[in-house]
Design a protein around this motif. Sequence first.
Motif, mmCIF file in Angstrom:
data_model
loop_
_atom_site.group_PDB
_atom_site.id
_atom_site.type_symbol
_atom_site.label_atom_id
_atom_site.label_comp_id
_atom_site.label_asym_id
_atom_site.label_seq_id
_atom_site.Cartn_x
_atom_site.Cartn_y
_atom_site.Cartn_z
ATOM 1 N N LEU A 4 -107.863 21.548 -32.234
ATOM 2 C CA LEU A 4 -107.783 20.047 -32.109
ATOM 3 C C LEU A 4 -108.950 19.473 -31.867
ATOM 4 O O LEU A 4 -109.847 20.187 -31.258
ATOM 5 C CB LEU A 4 -106.573 19.777 -30.846
ATOM 6 C CG LEU A 4 -105.356 20.514 -31.276
ATOM 7 C CD1 LEU A 4 -104.412 19.886 -29.973
ATOM 8 C CD2 LEU A 4 -104.647 19.701 -32.278
ATOM 9 N N GLU A 6 -110.747 16.223 -30.092
ATOM 10 C CA GLU A 6 -110.592 14.787 -29.409
ATOM 11 C C GLU A 6 -111.659 13.951 -29.880
ATOM 12 O O GLU A 6 -113.095 14.317 -30.194
ATOM 13 C CB GLU A 6 -110.621 14.940 -28.053
ATOM 14 C CG GLU A 6 -109.663 16.026 -27.288
ATOM 15 C CD GLU A 6 -109.958 17.157 -27.252
ATOM 16 O OE1 GLU A 6 -109.472 18.062 -26.337
ATOM 17 O OE2 GLU A 6 -111.026 17.637 -28.065
ATOM 18 N N CYS A 22 -106.726 12.459 -30.930
ATOM 19 C CA CYS A 22 -106.558 13.986 -31.261
ATOM 20 C C CYS A 22 -106.140 14.373 -32.392
ATOM 21 O O CYS A 22 -104.987 13.913 -32.824
ATOM 22 C CB CYS A 22 -105.716 14.533 -30.044
ATOM 23 S SG CYS A 22 -105.436 16.201 -30.167
ATOM 24 N N TRP A 36 -101.869 16.014 -22.728
ATOM 25 C CA TRP A 36 -103.234 15.289 -22.532
ATOM 26 C C TRP A 36 -103.452 15.893 -21.306
ATOM 27 O O TRP A 36 -103.002 15.516 -20.118
ATOM 28 C CB TRP A 36 -103.682 13.758 -22.444
ATOM 29 C CG TRP A 36 -103.425 13.174 -23.857
ATOM 30 C CD1 TRP A 36 -102.522 12.835 -24.494
ATOM 31 C CD2 TRP A 36 -104.719 13.366 -24.732
ATOM 32 N NE1 TRP A 36 -102.824 12.437 -25.794
ATOM 33 C CE2 TRP A 36 -104.313 12.744 -25.950
ATOM 34 C CE3 TRP A 36 -105.969 13.261 -24.773
ATOM 35 C CZ2 TRP A 36 -104.997 12.492 -27.168
ATOM 36 C CZ3 TRP A 36 -106.691 13.277 -25.711
ATOM 37 C CH2 TRP A 36 -106.376 12.678 -27.210
ATOM 38 N N TYR A 95 -108.685 16.529 -22.527
ATOM 39 C CA TYR A 95 -108.620 17.603 -23.624
ATOM 40 C C TYR A 95 -106.941 17.339 -24.088
ATOM 41 O O TYR A 95 -106.513 16.843 -23.326
ATOM 42 C CB TYR A 95 -108.375 18.921 -22.988
ATOM 43 C CG TYR A 95 -109.749 19.469 -22.328
ATOM 44 C CD1 TYR A 95 -109.942 19.172 -20.862
ATOM 45 C CD2 TYR A 95 -110.547 20.145 -23.045
ATOM 46 C CE1 TYR A 95 -111.051 19.865 -20.353
ATOM 47 C CE2 TYR A 95 -111.650 20.708 -22.557
ATOM 48 C CZ TYR A 95 -112.093 20.349 -21.118
ATOM 49 O OH TYR A 95 -113.085 20.740 -20.606
ATOM 50 N N CYS A 96 -106.887 17.542 -25.419
ATOM 51 C CA CYS A 96 -105.494 17.431 -25.962
ATOM 52 C C CYS A 96 -104.879 18.862 -26.148
ATOM 53 O O CYS A 96 -105.815 19.669 -26.576
ATOM 54 C CB CYS A 96 -105.137 16.353 -27.162
ATOM 55 S SG CYS A 96 -106.228 16.982 -28.673
ATOM 56 N N GLY A 114 -108.024 21.385 -27.709
ATOM 57 C CA GLY A 114 -109.127 20.923 -28.192
ATOM 58 C C GLY A 114 -110.257 21.409 -27.203
ATOM 59 O O GLY A 114 -110.013 21.735 -26.342
#
Length: 123
Positions: A4, A6, A22, A36, A95-96, A114
């Motif tokens: 992923l 972001e 994302c 998230w 962060y996702c 991510g």
Amino acid sequence: QVQLVESGGGLVQPGGTLRLSCAASGSIFSFNNMDWYRQGPGKERELVAAIDDLGRAKFYADSVKGRFTASRDDAKNVGYLQMNSLKAEDTAVYYCHSDRVMTTWSNYVYDVWGRGTQVTVSS
């Protein structure tokens, strides 16, 4: 291996807004849940918001309720975190995460993260 990515972080003044996005690094079919997280300076990573595969809210941290909104666009396979009324204490790397990503029919990748995007709230 799918990852992923972001985007949308940056420097913003207190009271300002940002929208994080994302997306997957490659072609995918779909995400399952999307979360998230954030990690502020000297702090542990914490869950900020979570939505399910239909975009329904599963969780918002008390500290962001009423200010942050998580959403998703399944046509684009993109997740969003709209952040309003930002405060200095929202400064963190965001962060996702998805618990499951469908990359092809019947092929799944689990626990996908991510690399994060920096959000700094400062005057």
